[in-house]
Design a protein around this motif. Structure first.
Motif, PDB file in Angstrom:
ATOM      1  N   SER A 129       0.837  -1.194   0.000  1.00 21.77           N
ATOM      2  CA  SER A 129       0.000   0.000   0.000  1.00 21.77           C
ATOM      3  C   SER A 129       0.873   1.246   0.000  1.00 21.77           C
ATOM      4  N   LYS A 130       0.318   2.335  -0.480  1.00 24.66           N
ATOM      5  CA  LYS A 130       0.944   3.637  -0.347  1.00 24.66           C
ATOM      6  C   LYS A 130       0.544   4.244   0.995  1.00 24.66           C
ATOM      7  N   TYR A 131       1.418   5.041   1.578  1.00 24.57           N
ATOM      8  CA  TYR A 131       1.094   5.659   2.861  1.00 24.57           C
ATOM      9  C   TYR A 131       1.534   7.118   2.852  1.00 24.57           C
ATOM     10  N   VAL A 132       0.951   7.890   3.778  1.00 20.24           N
ATOM     11  CA  VAL A 132       1.352   9.277   3.985  1.00 20.24           C
ATOM     12  C   VAL A 132       1.559   9.485   5.474  1.00 20.24           C
ATOM     13  N   ILE A 133       2.376  10.450   5.819  1.00 23.83           N
ATOM     14  CA  ILE A 133       2.631  10.803   7.210  1.00 23.83           C
ATOM     15  C   ILE A 133       2.083  12.203   7.432  1.00 23.83           C
ATOM     16  N   GLU A 134       1.156  12.327   8.367  1.00 22.36           N
ATOM     17  CA  GLU A 134       0.568  13.612   8.736  1.00 22.36           C
ATOM     18  C   GLU A 134       0.899  13.880  10.193  1.00 22.36           C
ATOM     19  N   GLY A 135       1.870  14.749  10.419  1.00 20.28           N
ATOM     20  CA  GLY A 135       2.329  14.990  11.785  1.00 20.28           C
ATOM     21  C   GLY A 135       3.043  13.761  12.313  1.00 20.28           C
ATOM     22  N   ASP A 136       2.498  13.155  13.382  1.00 22.56           N
ATOM     23  CA  ASP A 136       3.050  11.925  13.950  1.00 22.56           C
ATOM     24  C   ASP A 136       2.215  10.707  13.575  1.00 22.56           C
ATOM     25  N   MET A 137       1.332  10.847  12.601  1.00 24.28           N
ATOM     26  CA  MET A 137       0.415   9.765  12.251  1.00 24.28           C
ATOM     27  C   MET A 137       0.709   9.244  10.841  1.00 24.28           C
ATOM     28  N   ILE A 138       0.841   7.906  10.725  1.00 24.28           N
ATOM     29  CA  ILE A 138       0.967   7.253   9.427  1.00 24.28           C
ATOM     30  C   ILE A 138      -0.415   6.751   9.019  1.00 24.28           C
ATOM     31  N   LYS A 139      -0.813   7.042   7.786  1.00 24.54           N
ATOM     32  CA  LYS A 139      -2.127   6.628   7.287  1.00 24.54           C
ATOM     33  C   LYS A 139      -1.943   5.794   6.023  1.00 24.54           C
ATOM     34  N   LEU A 140      -2.551   4.593   5.996  1.00 24.14           N
ATOM     35  CA  LEU A 140      -2.540   3.747   4.799  1.00 24.14           C
ATOM     36  C   LEU A 140      -3.843   2.989   4.717  1.00 24.14           C
ATOM     37  N   TYR A 141      -4.132   2.435   3.545  1.00 27.49           N
ATOM     38  CA  TYR A 141      -5.387   1.729   3.303  1.00 27.49           C
ATOM     39  C   TYR A 141      -5.110   0.306   2.859  1.00 27.49           C
ATOM     40  N   ASP A 142      -5.982  -0.643   3.298  1.00 24.36           N
ATOM     41  CA  ASP A 142      -6.095  -1.898   2.571  1.00 24.36           C
ATOM     42  C   ASP A 142      -7.355  -1.775   1.723  1.00 24.36           C
TER      43      ASP A 142
END
Length: 329
Positions: free
Chosen positions: A288-301
């Motif tokens: 998956s692709k992910y992004v980092i927003e502040g201290d949070m990593i966000k990704l999707y299945d």
């Protein structure tokens, strides 16, 4: 006797030939029928427009020999058109037995869920009967896909060498099966990164304040090099920490794993925006692709949003349904 048989045979062939002739239609208002294939020969009859004709001989370049009610005659080809014979009605195909019906019924009763064995050496039987033949065993904690849950006492499951039945008392549901993606790397959708310029604005404001302080320090230091040098060092250190805190993008590398009984067991960060995830419930791996927003990593299945909090360089904390602690290997 031989002549009679020959004559009978000739009449039979002639009759078949006549019946096999094509059908034509009259285009003229009133078509003249002549005695011979000559435009000046005697007119022996006439045929109305759109009336059908049986052509006996089409060998002449200009005339057709046709069959009349009690005789034969010739008509001009210019006023006759060929029409297609009537199409035979199509025979409807014989109804085929619906071979797919049992499969459809089987699919309708399939639960498509993943279950886990709660008993040691759980017996797998050939039929939904406690006295039927034992075809295998399931170890405790083994995950299996239930393909039929319609029986009141047994589940039909998929095993390595086929199918079997186990008692419902010793299986517990853990997660739906993701059909057609098991053990197949997939590419999930890319999260949309939100543009936030708050930190940049804050850094610019701090920079302006520090430059102002440096300006007044130089102006009112009266040539005191120590005071000026100290002010410059303080400003540079403050600027550096502001930059790494508010401006510099966070980067996560390496593999983070958890020993807890959760769905997602490992996260392997391969590049600045790609991560490979191990799904224990479906025994599959996806990227998956992910992004980092502040201290949070966000990704999707394919169905869920996975949130990971960056505690430090060695530890990630799962948020929401993927709650857990992941440490760097």
């Amino acid at each position: 006797m031989t002549r009679i048989l020959f004559l009978f045979f000739a009449l039979f062939i002639f009759s078949s030939t006549v019946n096999a002739q094509d059908i034509y239609r009259v285009k003229a208002d009133k078509l003249r029928v002549r005695a011979t294939k000559d435009s000046k020969s005697k007119v022996i009859g006439s045929i109305s427009k759109n009336e059908n004709l049986t052509v006996l001989d089409a060998g002449d370049a200009k005339f057709y020999k046709i069959k009349l009610k009690n005789s034969e005659g010739w008509v001009s080809k210019d006023f006759v058109e060929k029409i297609a014979p009537a199409a035979k009605p199509a025979t409807p195909p014989a109804p085929q037995p619906n071979a797919a019906q049992p499969a459809s019924m089987s699919q309708a009763t399939a639960s498509n869920d993943m279950y886990r064995a709660t008993a040691d050496d759980l017996r797998v039987r050939e039929k939904a009967d406690p006295k039927s033949k034992i075809v295998g065993h399931l170890p405790k904690g083994e995950n299996v896909a239930v393909i039929d849950s319609s029986n009141t006492s047994f589940y039909k499951i998929k095993v390595t060498n086929g199918e079997g039945w186990v008692s419902k008392e010793f299986l517990v549901r853990i997660s739906p099966v993701k059909a057609a993606v098991e053990k197949t790397p997939i590419s999930a959708s890319v999260p949309q990164e939100k543009k936030d310029y708050t930190n940049i604005i804050f850094f610019v404001v701090v920079g302006l304040i520090l430059i102002t302080i440096l300006y007044f320090s130089i102006k009112y230091a009266s040539g005191n090099k120590f005071l000026i040098g100290f002010s410059v060092i303080v400003i540079l250190v403050t600027s550096y920490f502001c930059y790494i805190t508010f401006i510099q993008a966070k980067v996560v590398t390496g593999t983070f794993a958890s020993n807890e009984d959760i769905q997602y067991k490992t996260f392997s960060f391969k590049s600045k925006d790609s991560v490979t995830v191990t799904d224990a419930y479906t025994d599959s791996i996806f990227t998956s692709k992910y992004v980092i927003e502040g201290d949070m990593i966000k990704l999707y299945d394919q169905q869920n949003t996975i949130m990971l909090l960056i505690r430090d360089d060695q530890t990630l904390i799962g948020e929401g349904f993927t709650r857990g602690t992941f440490t760097k290997k």
